[in-house]
Design an enzyme around this catalytic site. Structure first.
Site, PDB file in Angstrom:
ATOM      1  N   SER A 138       0.843  -1.198   0.000  1.00 35.61           N
ATOM      2  CA  SER A 138       0.000   0.000   0.000  1.00 35.61           C
ATOM      3  C   SER A 138       0.871   1.238   0.000  1.00 35.61           C
ATOM      4  O   SER A 138       1.986   1.239   0.543  1.00 35.61           O
ATOM      5  CB  SER A 138      -0.897   0.007   1.244  1.00 35.61           C
ATOM      6  OG  SER A 138      -1.546   1.247   1.391  1.00 35.61           O
ATOM      7  N   TYR A 151      -2.494  -0.845  10.112  1.00 32.69           N
ATOM      8  CA  TYR A 151      -2.551  -1.199   8.697  1.00 32.69           C
ATOM      9  C   TYR A 151      -1.223  -0.904   8.008  1.00 32.69           C
ATOM     10  O   TYR A 151      -0.688  -1.734   7.263  1.00 32.69           O
ATOM     11  CB  TYR A 151      -3.676  -0.419   8.038  1.00 32.69           C
ATOM     12  CG  TYR A 151      -3.762  -0.564   6.538  1.00 32.69           C
ATOM     13  CD1 TYR A 151      -4.239  -1.734   5.966  1.00 32.69           C
ATOM     14  CD2 TYR A 151      -3.375   0.481   5.690  1.00 32.69           C
ATOM     15  CE1 TYR A 151      -4.333  -1.870   4.588  1.00 32.69           C
ATOM     16  CE2 TYR A 151      -3.468   0.355   4.314  1.00 32.69           C
ATOM     17  CZ  TYR A 151      -3.945  -0.818   3.765  1.00 32.69           C
ATOM     18  OH  TYR A 151      -4.028  -0.949   2.398  1.00 32.69           O
ATOM     19  N   LYS A 155       1.420  -3.505   6.108  1.00 28.30           N
ATOM     20  CA  LYS A 155       1.756  -3.350   4.698  1.00 28.30           C
ATOM     21  C   LYS A 155       3.238  -3.022   4.491  1.00 28.30           C
ATOM     22  O   LYS A 155       3.824  -3.383   3.464  1.00 28.30           O
ATOM     23  CB  LYS A 155       0.878  -2.262   4.071  1.00 28.30           C
ATOM     24  CG  LYS A 155      -0.572  -2.678   3.873  1.00 28.30           C
ATOM     25  CD  LYS A 155      -0.693  -3.866   2.931  1.00 28.30           C
ATOM     26  CE  LYS A 155      -2.128  -4.106   2.497  1.00 28.30           C
ATOM     27  NZ  LYS A 155      -2.257  -5.267   1.564  1.00 28.30           N
TER      28      LYS A 155
END
Length: 233
Positions: A138, A151, A155
């Site tokens: 990401s 998150y 990632k």
């Protein structure tokens, strides 16, 4: 049909990006196997991609994933391509207000699934004499952002996984790269952000085209790359 004769596993193939990847690889002539746990989600994928092959397995279960991928290799003669598109987003709070359970969930869905799938698939790629792996990371993994730590950390770990695998698998003619989307123009994101400027979002089909290139014959000299695919988003 530059992937004719190739066997590809696409994790997360029932998701907003995954469906586009499955469709793209099928169009390039590959045999595509999609692990899933949600019967209805796979049924929806099968409506648009009737030749996609479903594989019911929990990708956080190491033994089950290995057994499933071994079966794929036996049934189809091997595995050539692995796309780790399984993942999910949760967040929205500062680190000190985020429970460890959310961190663990983000690590499990974004990192653990990729690690376990790689471990299960790589021996078969080696047996085929080479292949390609693409991990979906990401944009958030490379940029500071408040309220996204769990998150982003998961990632970012996917990027480190990509770099390590690229170095380890170089002697085996296996390329390993990552793509870094930002906001993708999916129905779920449209519902979550109804007032956003969607004209700046990247379409799943555009990212799928980049992934197709990375696993194709003209990208054999590219490995260990983290490729931004967020356009103007």
């Amino acid at each position: 049909m530059d992937l004719a004769g190739k066997v590809a596993i696409v994790t997360g193939g029932t998701g907003g990006l995954g469906v586009a990847v499955v469709e793209r690889l099928l169009g390039a002539g590959a045999t595509v196997i999609t692990p899933y746990v949600d019967e209805m989600a796979f049924a929806r994928l099968h409506e648009c991609c009737p030749t996609a092959i479903g594989l019911r397995v929990d990708l956080t279960d190491e033994a089950a994933t290995k057994a499933a991928y071994d079966t794929v290799a036996t049934t189809h003669g091997g595995i050539d391509i692995l796309i780790n598109a399984a993942g999910g987003f949760a967040g929205g709070q500062p680190v000190h207000q985020t429970s460890w359970s959310l961190w663990q969930a983000q690590l499990d869905i974004n990192l653990k699934t990729a690690v376990i799938s790689c471990a299960a698939a790589i021996p078969h790629l080696i047996n085929r004499g080479g292949g390609a792996i693409v991990n979906v990371s990401s944009r958030t993994a490379t940029q500071p952002g408040a309220n996204l730590a769990a998150y982003a950390a998961a990632k970012r770990a996917v990027l480190q996984l990509t770099e390590a695998l690229a170095a380890e698998l170089l002697p085996h003619n296996i390329t390993v790269n990552a793509v870094l989307p930002s906001v993708i123009d999916t129905p779920a994101n449209r519902a979550a952000m109804p007032n956003a400027d969607r004209a700046r979002w990247v379409k799943p089909e555009e990212i799928a085209a980049v992934i197709h290139f990375l696993v194709g014959p003209t990208a054999r000299i590219i490995s260990g790359a983290a490729i931004p695919v967020y356009g103007k988003a």
